[in-house]
Design a protein around this motif. Structure first.
Motif, mmCIF file in Angstrom:
data_model
loop_
_atom_site.group_PDB
_atom_site.id
_atom_site.type_symbol
_atom_site.label_atom_id
_atom_site.label_comp_id
_atom_site.label_asym_id
_atom_site.label_seq_id
_atom_site.Cartn_x
_atom_site.Cartn_y
_atom_site.Cartn_z
ATOM 1 N N ALA A 105 0.827 -1.210 0.000
ATOM 2 C CA ALA A 105 0.000 0.000 0.000
ATOM 3 C C ALA A 105 0.862 1.260 0.000
ATOM 4 N N VAL A 106 1.920 1.277 0.811
ATOM 5 C CA VAL A 106 2.807 2.443 0.869
ATOM 6 C C VAL A 106 3.503 2.646 -0.477
ATOM 7 N N ALA A 107 3.977 1.567 -1.073
ATOM 8 C CA ALA A 107 4.645 1.663 -2.373
ATOM 9 C C ALA A 107 3.688 2.172 -3.444
ATOM 10 N N SER A 108 2.445 1.746 -3.382
ATOM 11 C CA SER A 108 1.449 2.201 -4.347
ATOM 12 C C SER A 108 1.219 3.704 -4.227
ATOM 13 N N ALA A 109 1.212 4.199 -2.992
ATOM 14 C CA ALA A 109 1.059 5.646 -2.789
ATOM 15 C C ALA A 109 2.241 6.404 -3.400
ATOM 16 N N LEU A 110 3.447 5.888 -3.215
ATOM 17 C CA LEU A 110 4.629 6.528 -3.803
ATOM 18 C C LEU A 110 4.562 6.527 -5.326
ATOM 19 N N GLY A 111 4.103 5.419 -5.920
ATOM 20 C CA GLY A 111 3.976 5.346 -7.374
ATOM 21 C C GLY A 111 2.948 6.320 -7.900
ATOM 22 N N GLY A 112 1.826 6.445 -7.197
ATOM 23 C CA GLY A 112 0.778 7.360 -7.642
ATOM 24 C C GLY A 112 1.182 8.819 -7.553
ATOM 25 N N LEU A 113 2.140 9.113 -6.673
ATOM 26 C CA LEU A 113 2.586 10.495 -6.497
ATOM 27 C C LEU A 113 3.915 10.775 -7.195
ATOM 28 N N ALA A 114 4.452 9.794 -7.941
ATOM 29 C CA ALA A 114 5.765 9.931 -8.574
ATOM 30 C C ALA A 114 5.782 11.085 -9.570
ATOM 31 N N TRP A 191 -3.671 7.849 -14.953
ATOM 32 C CA TRP A 191 -2.724 6.756 -14.722
ATOM 33 C C TRP A 191 -2.285 6.677 -13.271
ATOM 34 N N ARG A 192 -2.300 7.804 -12.566
ATOM 35 C CA ARG A 192 -1.902 7.792 -11.157
ATOM 36 C C ARG A 192 -2.885 6.983 -10.312
ATOM 37 N N MET A 193 -4.152 6.982 -10.722
ATOM 38 C CA MET A 193 -5.152 6.229 -9.974
ATOM 39 C C MET A 193 -4.932 4.727 -10.089
ATOM 40 N N THR A 194 -4.229 4.266 -11.141
ATOM 41 C CA THR A 194 -3.953 2.829 -11.243
ATOM 42 C C THR A 194 -3.039 2.374 -10.104
ATOM 43 N N PHE A 195 -2.311 3.300 -9.502
ATOM 44 C CA PHE A 195 -1.489 2.977 -8.343
ATOM 45 C C PHE A 195 -2.216 3.307 -7.036
ATOM 46 N N LEU A 196 -2.831 4.481 -6.982
ATOM 47 C CA LEU A 196 -3.430 4.948 -5.733
ATOM 48 C C LEU A 196 -4.616 4.095 -5.283
ATOM 49 N N ILE A 197 -5.268 3.405 -6.228
ATOM 50 C CA ILE A 197 -6.422 2.598 -5.848
ATOM 51 C C ILE A 197 -6.034 1.456 -4.913
ATOM 52 N N ASN A 198 -4.760 1.039 -4.955
ATOM 53 C CA ASN A 198 -4.302 -0.046 -4.089
ATOM 54 C C ASN A 198 -4.183 0.368 -2.626
ATOM 55 N N VAL A 199 -4.045 1.657 -2.384
ATOM 56 C CA VAL A 199 -3.748 2.122 -1.032
ATOM 57 C C VAL A 199 -4.868 1.761 -0.050
ATOM 58 N N PRO A 200 -6.124 2.168 -0.286
ATOM 59 C CA PRO A 200 -7.169 1.794 0.680
ATOM 60 C C PRO A 200 -7.407 0.293 0.738
ATOM 61 N N ILE A 201 -7.315 -0.400 -0.410
ATOM 62 C CA ILE A 201 -7.541 -1.848 -0.415
ATOM 63 C C ILE A 201 -6.499 -2.549 0.451
ATOM 64 N N GLY A 202 -5.232 -2.198 0.257
ATOM 65 C CA GLY A 202 -4.163 -2.826 1.021
ATOM 66 C C GLY A 202 -4.254 -2.556 2.508
#
Length: 544
Positions: A105-114, A191-202
């Motif tokens: 989840a943390v990594a997904s947040a970093l990817g979405g904000l890259a 495209w950022r949402m393809t990463f950020l969507i994992n954050v709440p799920i994880g």
């Protein structure tokens, strides 16, 4: 889909006294949680595929480096799965499962904000680290929660189905999210949402873990850190070298290709030496001593290599050549979800009566035919036809006749493959090795996918570059003949439209050959009987 509420560990008993960690009253909820995590992990192997052109444009990433958004995740995931599996065996699978979900989840947040290529690729690698902790623990928790027989068959069918459906759902969800320009009132690149969507799920899944799953037994032992380092770096060197080989600027004879390949092979040799000497190896030889498992591992390395490459090249072909929008491209893969559910359901129902060889062997043959038909997609690559296609918004390729039937065929075939091979790959694994056994299976899938994509990208780039060289002059002449200005960027786009199909179709053909190789392994060596899968007898005991 399998009825998770019917999956009661008390349905059958285990003759081996398999470790059972989850109370039966939580069996259904436990499986839902495990499947959710598996969906998230597998989904991330493909969710970025549709977004690749948008990521490349937004962060100024080259076409060649775009593959590392997919390969980097698969490589970190696959390279560390053995370590993740052993950590779960030593310190508790629930604990590693939860840590893996939070890391993901943390990594997904970093990817979405890259904001640059380096940060994005680093976040993908960190996602792979989280997945490497969560995935083997998830599969091990199934094998230790549900005893051999109908209960485990149903749970494994659901797990295997999710492994295939997740890849297709990733493309669909990725297509929808990529097409967004805002979310809940906030302006954000889709495209950022393809990463950020994992954050709440994880994070929600991690929160539920201690409330639904009980901790597994821990088993004494020591960590094989040298093995983890040499194995991971060895795989990285090989995949990096293969990727460089396919780039026009490098090729097979360039030092940046040769040196990583040699270093990778040397490190893997060191890994094999270390594993044969240490008291507590990361990869115990006994895992491969069983012929059924060894065959399953080999087949599960080759088949996903072909399948994930199909997703990568076909998603780009549908968008960049046929002119589909990101959302349309995502829904173009929706039939895959239905097809793999059908194939997995057939496997689940037949596995108690039909030997795994016949199910998985038939499935790989169906998938090989589908890949071959993708390589035969008719498309006119002449300059005149390409310029006409650009003007019309896409090449004249009929989705319903040239793509849809073979997506269905591929999906049903892979459904027939995943269920029996998942069962045979973890059958008769000792309780103290269930984490590493699951890790080996996932490693074969992920590393096979990474090496397969790198190899087939090399094939595709070779034929793409060759076609680009041949068509550059005629394309410039065609643009000038039509009275147009030979704008360098338009010329480059036109050359790509003429050359990429040549590379993609050759990649599909190579993938078909890979799938036939997996089929040959299955038909030749997978000789376990269906009635033996219904037992948890100790290794070496043949049932029936």
């Amino acid at each position: 889909m399998t009825d998770v509420e019917s999956l009661d560990p008390a349905e059958t008993t285990s003759s081996a006294g398999a470790e059972v960690s989850t109370p039966s009253k939580h069996a259904g909820l436990a499986l839902v949680l495990i499947l959710t995590a598996q969906l998230m992990v597998v989904l991330d192997s493909t969710i970025a595929n549709i977004a690749l052109p948008f990521i490349g444009a937004d962060l100024d990433i080259s076409q060649a480096n775009l593959t590392w958004i997919v390969t980097g995740y698969a490589l970190a995931f696959g390279g560390l799965l053995l370590l993740g599996g052993r950590l779960g065996d030593l310190y508790g699978r629930r604990r590693l499962f939860m840590i893996g979900l939070v890391t993901f989840a943390v990594a997904s947040a970093l990817g979405g904000l890259a904001t640059n290529e380096a940060l994005l690729l680093a976040s993908r690698a960190l996602q792979g680290v989280g997945a490497a902790m969560a995935a083997p623990a998830a599969l091990a928790l199934i094998t230790t929660t549900f005893p051999a027989g109908p209960a485990r068959n149903k749970a494994m069918a659901a797990y295997a189905t999710m492994s295939g459906v997740g890849a297709a759902i990733g493309l669909i969800l990725g297509g929808w999210l990529t097409g967004l320009d805002s979310f809940v009132g906030l302006d954000v690149e889709g495209w950022r949402m393809t990463f950020l969507i994992n954050v709440p799920i994880g994070l929600i899944a991690a929160f539920m873990v201690p409330r639904v799953l009980t901790e597994s037994e821990s088993h004494p032992g020591q960590m094989d850190i040298p093995g983890a380092i040499t194995g991971t770096l060895g795989l990285l060197g090989i995949v990096f070298g293969l990727s460089r080989a396919g780039e026009e600027a490098y090729g097979w004879d360039d030092p940046q290709t040769i040196i990583p390949l040699i270093a990778g092979l040397a490190l893997l040799a060191a890994f094999a030496f270390i594993e044969s000497r240490v008291e507590h190896p990361l990869l115990p030889v006994r895992i491969f001593a069983n012929r059924t498992r060894a065959t399953s591992f080999a087949a599960m390395m080759i088949a996903p290599a072909a399948m994930f490459s199909m997703f990568f090249f076909l998603s780009l072909f549908i968008q960049q050549i046929m002119g589909f929008s990101s959302l349309e491209a995502g829904f173009a893969f929706l039939p895959f979800s239905f097809g793999i559910v059908i194939g997995a359901a057939l496997s689940s129902n037949l596995i108690s009566r039909v030997d795994p060889r016949f199910l998985a062997g038939t499935g790989t043959l169906l998938a090989a035919v589908a890949l071959f038909m993708f390589s035969r997609i008719p498309i006119d690559e002449s300059p005149k036809a390409v310029l006409s296609a650009i003007a019309d918004g896409g090449a004249d390729v009929n989705y319903w006749t040239h793509i849809f039937p073979f997506i269905i065929m591929m999906a049903v075939g892979m459904g027939l493959v995943f269920v029996p091979l998942t069962l045979t790959a973890v059958h008769h694994v000792r309780a103290e090795d269930s984490g590493i056994g699951s890790g080996v299976l996932n490693t074969m899938q992920q590393v096979g996918g990474a090496i397969g994509l790198a190899t087939l990208s090399t094939v595709a780039l070779h034929f793409t570059n060759k076609q680009a060289t041949d068509v550059a002059g005629p394309m410039a002449d065609a643009i000038g003949t039509n009275g147009g200005q030979v704008d360098p960027s338009f010329l480059q786009a036109a050359i790509f439209s003429s050359s990429f199909p040549e590379g993609a179709t050759h990649a599909f053909l190579a993938a078909a050959i890979l799938m036939l190789a997996a089929s040959a392994v299955i038909w030749t060596f997978l000789d376990v009987k269906h009635d033996e899968l219904a037992t948890d007898a100790p290794e070496g005991v043949h049932v029936g």
